[in-house]
Structure formats: C-alpha cells, structure tokens
Enzyme design. Structure first.
Site, PDB file in Angstrom:
ATOM      1  N   GLY A  16       0.812  -1.209   0.000  1.00  0.00           N
ATOM      2  CA  GLY A  16       0.000   0.000   0.000  1.00  0.00           C
ATOM      3  C   GLY A  16       0.849   1.262   0.000  1.00  0.00           C
ATOM      4  O   GLY A  16       0.518   2.260   0.626  1.00  0.00           O
ATOM      5  N   LYS A  17       1.944   1.199  -0.763  1.00  0.00           N
ATOM      6  CA  LYS A  17       2.829   2.372  -0.858  1.00  0.00           C
ATOM      7  C   LYS A  17       2.101   3.539  -1.530  1.00  0.00           C
ATOM      8  O   LYS A  17       2.214   4.685  -1.099  1.00  0.00           O
ATOM      9  CB  LYS A  17       4.060   1.970  -1.680  1.00  0.00           C
ATOM     10  CG  LYS A  17       5.236   2.859  -1.564  1.00  0.00           C
ATOM     11  CD  LYS A  17       6.543   2.124  -1.852  1.00  0.00           C
ATOM     12  CE  LYS A  17       6.476   1.000  -2.860  1.00  0.00           C
ATOM     13  NZ  LYS A  17       6.634   1.392  -4.257  1.00  0.00           N
ATOM     14  N   LYS A 186       7.786  -9.486  13.819  1.00  0.00           N
ATOM     15  CA  LYS A 186       9.237  -9.558  13.643  1.00  0.00           C
ATOM     16  C   LYS A 186       9.820  -8.297  12.991  1.00  0.00           C
ATOM     17  O   LYS A 186       9.272  -7.764  12.023  1.00  0.00           O
ATOM     18  CB  LYS A 186       9.589 -10.779  12.775  1.00  0.00           C
ATOM     19  CG  LYS A 186       9.136 -12.104  13.360  1.00  0.00           C
ATOM     20  CD  LYS A 186       9.626 -12.300  14.782  1.00  0.00           C
ATOM     21  CE  LYS A 186      10.818 -13.177  14.935  1.00  0.00           C
ATOM     22  NZ  LYS A 186      11.192 -13.350  16.372  1.00  0.00           N
ATOM     23  N   LYS A 188      13.055  -8.212  11.819  1.00  0.00           N
ATOM     24  CA  LYS A 188      14.204  -8.525  10.947  1.00  0.00           C
ATOM     25  C   LYS A 188      14.012  -8.123   9.474  1.00  0.00           C
ATOM     26  O   LYS A 188      14.929  -7.532   8.873  1.00  0.00           O
ATOM     27  CB  LYS A 188      14.549 -10.022  11.059  1.00  0.00           C
ATOM     28  CG  LYS A 188      15.882 -10.407  10.451  1.00  0.00           C
ATOM     29  CD  LYS A 188      17.074  -9.763  11.135  1.00  0.00           C
ATOM     30  CE  LYS A 188      17.623 -10.641  12.228  1.00  0.00           C
ATOM     31  NZ  LYS A 188      18.694  -9.972  12.992  1.00  0.00           N
ATOM     32  N   LYS A 222      13.616  -1.248  19.067  1.00  0.00           N
ATOM     33  CA  LYS A 222      14.559  -2.108  18.356  1.00  0.00           C
ATOM     34  C   LYS A 222      14.703  -1.634  16.903  1.00  0.00           C
ATOM     35  O   LYS A 222      15.824  -1.517  16.377  1.00  0.00           O
ATOM     36  CB  LYS A 222      14.013  -3.538  18.392  1.00  0.00           C
ATOM     37  CG  LYS A 222      15.008  -4.610  18.092  1.00  0.00           C
ATOM     38  CD  LYS A 222      14.407  -5.952  18.495  1.00  0.00           C
ATOM     39  CE  LYS A 222      15.137  -7.082  17.837  1.00  0.00           C
ATOM     40  NZ  LYS A 222      14.441  -8.356  18.077  1.00  0.00           N
ATOM     41  N   CYS A 380     -17.869   1.708 -21.207  1.00  0.00           N
ATOM     42  CA  CYS A 380     -17.027   1.472 -22.380  1.00  0.00           C
ATOM     43  C   CYS A 380     -17.414   0.169 -23.067  1.00  0.00           C
ATOM     44  O   CYS A 380     -18.433   0.106 -23.746  1.00  0.00           O
ATOM     45  CB  CYS A 380     -15.554   1.531 -21.966  1.00  0.00           C
ATOM     46  SG  CYS A 380     -14.460   1.934 -23.334  1.00  0.00           S
ATOM     47  N   GLY A 382     -18.777  -2.238 -21.755  1.00  0.00           N
ATOM     48  CA  GLY A 382     -20.098  -2.560 -21.202  1.00  0.00           C
ATOM     49  C   GLY A 382     -21.221  -1.852 -21.947  1.00  0.00           C
ATOM     50  O   GLY A 382     -22.339  -2.359 -22.049  1.00  0.00           O
ATOM     51  N   GLN A 384     -20.791  -0.981 -25.218  1.00  0.00           N
ATOM     52  CA  GLN A 384     -20.757  -1.596 -26.552  1.00  0.00           C
ATOM     53  C   GLN A 384     -21.513  -2.924 -26.555  1.00  0.00           C
ATOM     54  O   GLN A 384     -22.273  -3.219 -27.479  1.00  0.00           O
ATOM     55  CB  GLN A 384     -19.300  -1.796 -26.990  1.00  0.00           C
ATOM     56  CG  GLN A 384     -18.532  -0.476 -27.140  1.00  0.00           C
ATOM     57  CD  GLN A 384     -17.041  -0.677 -27.408  1.00  0.00           C
ATOM     58  OE1 GLN A 384     -16.539  -1.799 -27.466  1.00  0.00           O
ATOM     59  NE2 GLN A 384     -16.316   0.425 -27.557  1.00  0.00           N
ATOM     60  N   GLU A 404     -13.978  -5.612 -33.371  1.00  0.00           N
ATOM     61  CA  GLU A 404     -12.900  -6.014 -32.461  1.00  0.00           C
ATOM     62  C   GLU A 404     -12.782  -7.540 -32.438  1.00  0.00           C
ATOM     63  O   GLU A 404     -11.719  -8.085 -32.125  1.00  0.00           O
ATOM     64  CB  GLU A 404     -13.181  -5.472 -31.044  1.00  0.00           C
ATOM     65  CG  GLU A 404     -12.048  -5.709 -30.067  1.00  0.00           C
ATOM     66  CD  GLU A 404     -12.224  -4.994 -28.717  1.00  0.00           C
ATOM     67  OE1 GLU A 404     -13.219  -4.265 -28.524  1.00  0.00           O
ATOM     68  OE2 GLU A 404     -11.346  -5.176 -27.858  1.00  0.00           O
ATOM     69  N   HIS A 514     -15.028   6.639 -19.137  1.00  0.00           N
ATOM     70  CA  HIS A 514     -14.772   6.006 -17.838  1.00  0.00           C
ATOM     71  C   HIS A 514     -15.041   6.989 -16.697  1.00  0.00           C
ATOM     72  O   HIS A 514     -14.099   7.614 -16.183  1.00  0.00           O
ATOM     73  CB  HIS A 514     -13.323   5.516 -17.776  1.00  0.00           C
ATOM     74  CG  HIS A 514     -13.070   4.353 -18.680  1.00  0.00           C
ATOM     75  ND1 HIS A 514     -13.295   3.046 -18.291  1.00  0.00           N
ATOM     76  CD2 HIS A 514     -12.656   4.293 -19.963  1.00  0.00           C
ATOM     77  CE1 HIS A 514     -13.016   2.238 -19.293  1.00  0.00           C
ATOM     78  NE2 HIS A 514     -12.628   2.961 -20.326  1.00  0.00           N
ATOM     79  N   GLU A 516     -15.625   6.413 -13.720  1.00  0.00           N
ATOM     80  CA  GLU A 516     -15.025   5.970 -12.447  1.00  0.00           C
ATOM     81  C   GLU A 516     -13.699   6.681 -12.171  1.00  0.00           C
ATOM     82  O   GLU A 516     -13.275   6.801 -11.023  1.00  0.00           O
ATOM     83  CB  GLU A 516     -14.845   4.442 -12.437  1.00  0.00           C
ATOM     84  CG  GLU A 516     -13.732   3.870 -13.328  1.00  0.00           C
ATOM     85  CD  GLU A 516     -14.158   3.622 -14.768  1.00  0.00           C
ATOM     86  OE1 GLU A 516     -15.135   4.267 -15.223  1.00  0.00           O
ATOM     87  OE2 GLU A 516     -13.519   2.796 -15.457  1.00  0.00           O
TER      88      GLU A 516
HETATM   89  N1  GLN Z   1     -12.220  -2.812 -26.328  1.00  0.00           N
HETATM   90  C1  GLN Z   1     -13.110  -1.698 -26.468  1.00  0.00           C
HETATM   91  C2  GLN Z   1     -12.513  -0.599 -27.310  1.00  0.00           C
HETATM   92  O1  GLN Z   1     -11.332  -0.562 -27.528  1.00  0.00           O
HETATM   93  C3  GLN Z   1     -13.495  -1.138 -25.117  1.00  0.00           C
HETATM   94  C4  GLN Z   1     -12.360  -0.521 -24.373  1.00  0.00           C
HETATM   95  C5  GLN Z   1     -12.665  -0.278 -22.927  1.00  0.00           C
HETATM   96  O2  GLN Z   1     -13.594  -0.880 -22.377  1.00  0.00           O
HETATM   97  N2  GLN Z   1     -11.894   0.556 -22.279  1.00  0.00           N
HETATM   98  O3  GLN Z   1     -13.218   0.261 -27.773  1.00  0.00           O
END
Ligand code: GLN
Length: 542
Positions: A16-17, A186, A188, A222, A380, A382, A384, A404, A514, A516
């Site tokens: 967890g650096k 420990k 060490k 120590k 993304c 998801g 598509q 793809e 994205h 998130e």
């Molecule tokens: N593989 C898909 C694309 O390149 C989706 C990419 C992703 O989900 N970040 O468009």
C-alpha cells in the site's frame, strides 16, 4: 521552493505504498499546503497501456490522455488534484527518449551511460514543473533491491545532496510480519530492507511499518536502534477498515508530523480533517446495503477494477449505504443461466474490457438486466455489449457484432478511424501500433435535453475521460432508438455516440467513457450516485 519526499518500499510489494503516499498527501493538503504526487515506475514498458490488467492492475487515464499507473488514481482520489502525463514515468519512457536523442547525435560523441545520463533524466523529470507546489511526493515503484529500480534509487540519492538542506526526506515503507508460532511481530525483514537501502546510500528519515496488530514499544525501540531512525519516526501502519481511514490513522500515528520535522518545519498549521471525518463517518455508518454484480473478465485481480470499485463505494457513501460487490467472471454466463447469479443483485455493472473472450457473457448480463428491469451500468465495453445485445434481441439484427472480434457484416461496434481532438483530426488504421494509440483522455460530450443522463449530471455539456479504439456505429442509431435505446450523449460534432440509455427501463445506462476515473470519496461521481440510488430502489423490490 518545493520540498521533496521520496517514498520507497521494502520487504514485499503490495504494502500500500501508493495509498500511503496518497494519504500523506491528503494530510499535508489538509494542513493547507499545495501538494503534488508523482510516481516513478522502474519497469521497461513505455507506459502500462499495453499491459494486461490481470498483471499490473488498472490503467489509469489522465485528462491529458496519458495511460498511467493505478497509483495515480489513489493520488487523485485522495487529493482531488487531477493527475497529468508528467506525474508518471517508467524506465521504458526514460530510455526511449534517451535513445531517440542518442540517434539524433545530441550527445556529441559522449558515451551514453546509466550514470549520469539515465539518472540525470530521472532527476530532471522529478524536478520539473513543481514551481507552484509546497510538497512533491515521489513514489518509487517496486521494492528496494530490484535490479531495474537501481537507477531511480541512485537518482533520488543524488537529489538528497543536490537539493538545499531541509528540502528532501526519505520515507520507507516496510512490513512487520506476525509469526503465530512465536506469537511475535518480527523486525528482521525491516532491518534487512533498511540495510539494503543504506547500502545504496539512502538513510530513511521515517519508517512506516505495516502490521496487522499494534507494534509493542520494545519492538519500536529495536527498529529505531537497528535501522538508525528516531524512535518517534518509526510509525505504525496498522491495517485499517477502509482505505479512507488511512489519512486520519497515519496522522494520529504522527506520520505527517515526522515528515515535517525531517524537513525542518516546526510551524505547520494543524490539519483540517473535517472532510475526511465526514467521508469515514458516512462510510462506517451505512443505513442499508445493496448488492452490485460486476460482470467482467479480469475479476481474478481486484486491482484490475480499482477505480471502478472505489467509485461504487463513493456512490454508497453518497447514499449512505454499504455497497457489496459480487465479482462474476463473465465467461460463466457462456455455460450457465445467469438467473441464479443475478436474480438477487440490485444492480449489474459491466465494466471496460478488451477482446472477444468473455464478451458473450457480458451480452448475457446486459440482456438479463434489460428484460428483468435490473439497474444496468455499462462502461465502455459494457456500453458496446449492451448495444450489440439490443441490436440482436430487440432490433432483429441477428448477426450484430464488433469488428474487435473479427470481420462482421453487421458492425454495430466498429473501429474508429477518425475523430476530432481539439482543433485537430486524429486518424488510425488497423495496422498501427497498439501502444498509446487509443482515443485517450478527456473529450466533451453533448447530452440530450430532458434525458436521464442530462438530469443526473444537471447539465447538457460534460467532459469525461476515454480509453477505447472501437465505437458504437452511428449507422445503427435509428434502429436502436426505435427499439428504446436512446443515444442521449454524443460528441459535439455529432459523429460519436457517448451515452446510450433505455427509455423503457428503470435505470439502464451505457457510457463510452470512464466516469469511475473522476469519482472521489468527497465528490462522488453523479452517475455512480444515481446508479446506487437506483440499486436501493431495486433492493426494495427484490
Ligand atoms: N475494447 C473496447 C474498445 O477498444 C473497449 C475498451 C474499454 O472498455 N476501455 O473500444
């Protein structure tokens, strides 16, 4: 002038650096300082963009389109400062820039060497662009003793001499393992790790010692004695209930106080931890819970979806509910009926992904969510897959697919060959490099007035981060919209779909970007807040 804190790790990786760095950054910020966090990664890939998420975890994308280490996500979530492409560098990038210079003859006949040329490049990177900051925290990836990390350790050792006095401190993170048969923690491994660090000329000022139970005073003494670190600077890093407890926990143990002391700062303002208290109080006192299924193909390594699981947690914090994540390998739905897995969940998330493997299962998950009215959030890939599902099962386009996965007569999802970036045109073909050539970084989108997403964002103009090569094909828009899948967000020039939503469903949204990546505990992303709220509604029905 900025002060530098170099953060190294020893004993084992995964201590967890990144989180510790982010937490320290957050507390210094709470004291009123301007803080920048940066990461030096010793591996040879030019960036993590081409690495499998199951090996290296998620690729974090910045607004300016860099594919970076997932620790930059922690930095952003903890400090709120948007990371950029100058915040992360790898050996691969250093060497490729250096070798390009060498080929141009810019070294004027000199022998190009690790010391000084590689170390100079590292130092230049570390010192660059810090004018507006009080503190620059620089994390070195890997652990001390790694061969590939040596030039980085050497560079930060040199900086210790070159920076003015009181402008450089070294924080070393280690582990005290508990040995059940001896009933002891420990010291060490920490002793050995510090010895290794000292052998390359770095004496740590502060030790942050990870442990699963309190360190007895005697053991602290120590460590202090054998590692030549002041006793007060041996900081106990106990496991915490939530990563968002870390800033307060480390502050209570004196981490920031000792770093400031090592830098000769005695008059620092006390930190205002109210925002962190609010986050952790909400997190630890939920008034309900929801179950969210994440149907993906990198579920074997949770770090592969780091920002995603954090953003879902933020959605829970916003709604004061606990979010239980159920990780489901999408390939399971290629054998089994999804019903027993998904019947009792309150929301289904299909995250980003690459390649055909696992896609059929994601399509099944989208279908289940659509016909059973379960909240669905597709990110993304998801989005598509939700479009392919809708094309096949609602619009009668039986062979709908993505290019793809290979040539197809019905490319509902196809490769992008051209798009607009600022005032310029970007173009790609299928013969180009894989690294760094996706549509990356922040792009604006225009939302349809009156749509669900416009309501969620409270705006019709948004900017979100992207990372994709394929895109839902606008040629199918009319047929999909006629069957309830509204294209409610598009690029400003109208050529690229950015968001789809079902008008005949309680909550069904797919986004090409994205979200998130921009969610923070004290500023949860509106889409995640809304998704979790929809899951709460669903939990009252199931
Ligand atoms: N593989 C898909 C694309 O390149 C989706 C990419 C992703 O989900 N970040 O468009």
């Amino acid at each position: 002038m900025a002060r530098y804190v170099f953060i190294t790790g020893g004993v084992v990786s995964s201590l967890g650096k990144g989180l510790a760095s982010a937490a320290l950054g957050a507390v210094l910020q709470a004291r009123g300082y301007k803080v920048r966090l940066r990461k030096l990664d010793p591996y040879l890939n030019v960036d993590p963009g081409t690495m499998s998420p199951t090996q290296h975890g998620e690729v974090f994308v910045t607004d300016d389109g860099a594919e970076t280490d997932l620790d930059l996500g922690h930095y952003e979530r903890f400090t709120g400062r948007a990371a950029n492409k100058r915040d992360n560098i790898t050996s691969g990038r250093i060497y490729s820039d250096l070798l390009a210079k060498e080929r141009k003859g810019e070294f004027l006949g000199a022998t190009v060497q690790v010391i000084p040329h590689v170390t100079d490049s590292i130092k230049q990177f570390v010192l660059d662009g810090n004018e507006e900051y009080d503190f620059v925290l620089v994390e070195i990836g890997g652990t001390v003793g790694d061969i590939e990390g040596l030039p980085f350790f050497e560079a930060i050792r040199q900086l210790g001499n070159e920076l003015p006095r009181n402008h450089c401190a070294y924080l070393h993170l280690t582990l005290m393992p508990y040995i059940p048969s001896a009933g002891e923690l420990k010291t060490k491994p920490t002793q050995h790790s510090v010895k290794e660090l000292r052998s390359i000329g770095i004496a740590p000022d502060v030790l942050l010692v990870r442990c699963d139970r309190p360190i007895p005073e005697g053991e602290k003494k120590k460590l202090s004695l054998f590692c030549n670190v002041r006793e007060s600077a041996v900081i106990q890093g106990l496991d915490v209930g939530s990563i968002y407890d870390a800033p307060m926990a480390y502050h209570n143990e004196g981490l920031d106080r000792e770093i400031l002391a090592a830098l000769g700062i005695t008059d620092a303002p006390e930190p205002d931890m109210s925002a962190w208290n609010e986050v952790t109080t909400r997190y630890h006192n939920p008034e309900g819970e929801v179950n969210i299924a994440i149907v993906g193909k990198y579920t074997g390594l949770k770090d592969a979806y780091k920002s995603l699981s954090e953003a879902l947690t933020h959605g829970g914090i916003a709604n004061k509910v606990k979010v239980n994540l159920q990780w489901i390998d999408s390939e399971v739905f290629e054998r089994d009926d999804p019903a027993p897995y998904l019947e009792h969940v309150h929301g289904i998330m299909v995250p980003g992904g690459f390649g055909e493997r696992g896609s059929a299962g994601k399509i099944e998950a989208a279908r289940f969510a659509r016909i059973k009215d379960v909240p669905y959030f597709g990110i993304c890939f998801g989005m598509q897959m939700a479009c392919i599902e809708a094309a096949r099962n609602t619009a009668g386009i039986k062979n709908a697919s993505s290019t793809e996965f290979g040539p197809t007569k019905e490319p509902v999802v196809g490769m992008m060959t051209e798009w607009v970036k600022g005032n310029a045109k970007e173009s790609r073909d299928d013969k180009g490099d894989l690294g760094g050539t996706l549509r990356l970084g922040a792009y604006p989108a225009q939302l349809t007035r009156g749509s669900r997403v416009a309501d969620i964002y409270g705006s019709t103009r948004i900017s979100e981060r992207h990372r994709h090569r394929y895109e839902v094909n606008m040629d199918y828009r009319k047929r999909l919209e006629a069957n309830g899948l509204l294209f409610s967000g598009v690029s400003p020039d109208g050529t690229l779909p950015e968001i789809v939503e079902r008008t005949d469903h309680p909550w069904f949204i797919g986004v090409q970007f994205h979200p998130e990546l921009k969610s923070k505990p004290f500023e949860p992303h509106p889409l995640f807040t809304s998704f979790i709220a929809a899951a709460m509604d669903q939990s009252r029905l199931v």
